[in-house]
Design a protein around this motif. Structure first.
Motif, short mmCIF file in Angstrom:
data_model
loop_
_atom_site.label_atom_id
_atom_site.label_comp_id
_atom_site.label_asym_id
_atom_site.label_seq_id
_atom_site.Cartn_x
_atom_site.Cartn_y
_atom_site.Cartn_z
N LEU A 28 33.89 34.65 36.59
CA LEU A 28 32.46 34.72 36.26
C LEU A 28 31.88 36.12 36.44
O LEU A 28 30.74 36.37 36.06
CB LEU A 28 31.68 33.71 37.12
N GLU A 29 32.67 37.01 37.00
CA GLU A 29 32.22 38.39 37.22
C GLU A 29 32.07 39.10 35.87
O GLU A 29 32.89 38.93 34.97
CB GLU A 29 33.24 39.13 38.10
N ALA A 30 31.03 39.89 35.72
CA ALA A 30 30.76 40.58 34.46
C ALA A 30 31.57 41.86 34.30
O ALA A 30 31.97 42.22 33.19
CB ALA A 30 29.27 40.91 34.35
N ASP A 31 31.85 42.56 35.38
CA ASP A 31 32.55 43.84 35.33
C ASP A 31 34.06 43.62 35.26
O ASP A 31 34.66 43.05 36.16
CB ASP A 31 32.19 44.64 36.59
N ALA A 32 34.67 44.10 34.19
CA ALA A 32 36.10 43.88 33.95
C ALA A 32 36.98 44.45 35.07
O ALA A 32 38.01 43.87 35.42
CB ALA A 32 36.52 44.47 32.61
N GLN A 33 36.59 45.58 35.63
CA GLN A 33 37.38 46.17 36.72
C GLN A 33 37.33 45.31 37.97
O GLN A 33 38.33 45.14 38.66
CB GLN A 33 36.90 47.58 37.03
N ILE A 34 36.17 44.74 38.24
CA ILE A 34 36.05 43.85 39.40
C ILE A 34 36.84 42.58 39.16
O ILE A 34 37.50 42.06 40.08
CB ILE A 34 34.57 43.57 39.72
N VAL A 35 36.82 42.08 37.94
CA VAL A 35 37.62 40.89 37.61
C VAL A 35 39.09 41.17 37.88
O VAL A 35 39.79 40.36 38.49
CB VAL A 35 37.41 40.46 36.14
N GLU A 36 39.55 42.33 37.44
CA GLU A 36 40.95 42.68 37.64
C GLU A 36 41.32 42.74 39.12
O GLU A 36 42.33 42.18 39.55
CB GLU A 36 41.26 44.03 36.97
N LEU A 37 40.49 43.39 39.91
CA LEU A 37 40.73 43.47 41.35
C LEU A 37 40.68 42.09 42.01
O LEU A 37 41.52 41.75 42.85
CB LEU A 37 39.71 44.40 42.02
N CYS A 38 39.71 41.32 41.61
CA CYS A 38 39.54 39.99 42.17
C CYS A 38 40.74 39.10 41.84
O CYS A 38 41.23 38.36 42.70
CB CYS A 38 38.25 39.37 41.63
N MET A 39 41.22 39.19 40.61
CA MET A 39 42.38 38.37 40.22
C MET A 39 43.64 38.80 40.97
O MET A 39 44.53 37.98 41.21
CB MET A 39 42.57 38.42 38.70
N MET A 40 43.71 40.07 41.36
CA MET A 40 44.83 40.51 42.21
C MET A 40 44.75 39.79 43.56
O MET A 40 45.78 39.37 44.11
CB MET A 40 44.80 42.02 42.38
N GLU A 41 43.54 39.63 44.08
CA GLU A 41 43.35 38.89 45.33
C GLU A 41 43.74 37.42 45.16
O GLU A 41 44.33 36.82 46.04
CB GLU A 41 41.89 38.99 45.80
N VAL A 42 43.39 36.84 44.01
CA VAL A 42 43.75 35.45 43.72
C VAL A 42 45.27 35.30 43.73
O VAL A 42 45.81 34.38 44.35
CB VAL A 42 43.17 35.01 42.35
N THR A 43 45.96 36.22 43.08
CA THR A 43 47.43 36.19 43.03
C THR A 43 48.02 36.30 44.43
O THR A 43 48.93 35.56 44.79
CB THR A 43 47.96 37.31 42.13
N GLU A 44 47.48 37.20 45.24
CA GLU A 44 47.97 37.38 46.60
C GLU A 44 47.71 36.13 47.45
O GLU A 44 48.57 35.71 48.21
CB GLU A 44 47.32 38.62 47.24
N TYR A 45 46.54 35.55 47.31
CA TYR A 45 46.20 34.34 48.05
C TYR A 45 47.19 33.22 47.70
O TYR A 45 47.68 32.51 48.57
CB TYR A 45 44.76 33.91 47.74
N ALA A 46 47.46 33.08 46.41
CA ALA A 46 48.40 32.05 45.97
C ALA A 46 49.79 32.27 46.57
O ALA A 46 50.44 31.32 47.00
CB ALA A 46 48.48 32.03 44.44
N LYS A 47 50.21 33.51 46.65
CA LYS A 47 51.52 33.81 47.24
C LYS A 47 51.54 33.48 48.73
O LYS A 47 52.49 32.87 49.21
CB LYS A 47 51.87 35.29 47.05
N VAL A 48 50.50 33.90 49.44
CA VAL A 48 50.45 33.68 50.89
C VAL A 48 50.52 32.19 51.21
O VAL A 48 51.19 31.79 52.16
CB VAL A 48 49.16 34.30 51.49
N TYR A 49 49.86 31.37 50.43
CA TYR A 49 49.81 29.92 50.72
C TYR A 49 50.75 29.11 49.83
O TYR A 49 50.66 27.90 49.77
CB TYR A 49 48.37 29.42 50.64
N SER A 50 51.67 29.81 49.15
CA SER A 50 52.69 29.17 48.31
C SER A 50 52.06 28.18 47.32
O SER A 50 52.51 27.05 47.19
CB SER A 50 53.73 28.46 49.17
N LEU A 51 51.05 28.65 46.62
CA LEU A 51 50.37 27.82 45.65
C LEU A 51 50.77 28.22 44.24
O LEU A 51 50.93 29.41 43.96
CB LEU A 51 48.84 27.97 45.80
N PRO A 52 50.91 27.25 43.36
CA PRO A 52 51.27 27.59 41.96
C PRO A 52 50.09 28.25 41.26
O PRO A 52 48.93 27.99 41.58
CB PRO A 52 51.57 26.23 41.33
N ARG A 53 50.40 29.09 40.32
CA ARG A 53 49.37 29.75 39.52
C ARG A 53 49.67 29.55 38.07
O ARG A 53 50.70 29.54 37.59
CB ARG A 53 49.33 31.25 39.80
#
Length: 92
Positions: A67-92
């Motif tokens: 929902l973030e408007a700024d594409a660079q923030i979306v990219e950074l945020c999605m990197m956090e999503v990917t990392e969170y999924a890895k830490v908790y062994s969640l499928p993406r």
């Protein structure tokens, strides 16, 4: 005396849990009324995380990012999503 102390302990432990659940419900209602409220998704993600509901936290975090408007923030945020999924062994 022991039962009274145990009852008091249970009450003290239940109160923050009940408050968190009430906040989750309020945030869910807020999101239902405004499905583009990224702050509500973000806050609900944090509460899910604290409650150990990592899959729900991940879903809300990802939605918040998208929902973030700024594409660079979306990219950074999605990197956090990917990392969170890895830490908790969640499928993406």
């Amino acid at each position: 005396m022991m039962q009274r102390g145990l009852a008091l302990l249970m009450l003290l432990l239940a109160t923050p849990v009940a408050a968190a659940e009430a906040t989750l419900e309020a945030l869910s209602q807020q999101i239902a009324a405004n499905p583009k409220d990224k702050a509500a998704f973000n806050k609900r993600s944090q509460l899910h995380h604290k409650a150990g509901r990592h899959a729900e936290a991940l879903a809300d975090l990802e939605t918040s990012c998208k929902l973030e408007a700024d594409a660079q923030i979306v990219e950074l945020c999605m990197m956090e999503v990917t990392e969170y999924a890895k830490v908790y062994s969640l499928p993406r």
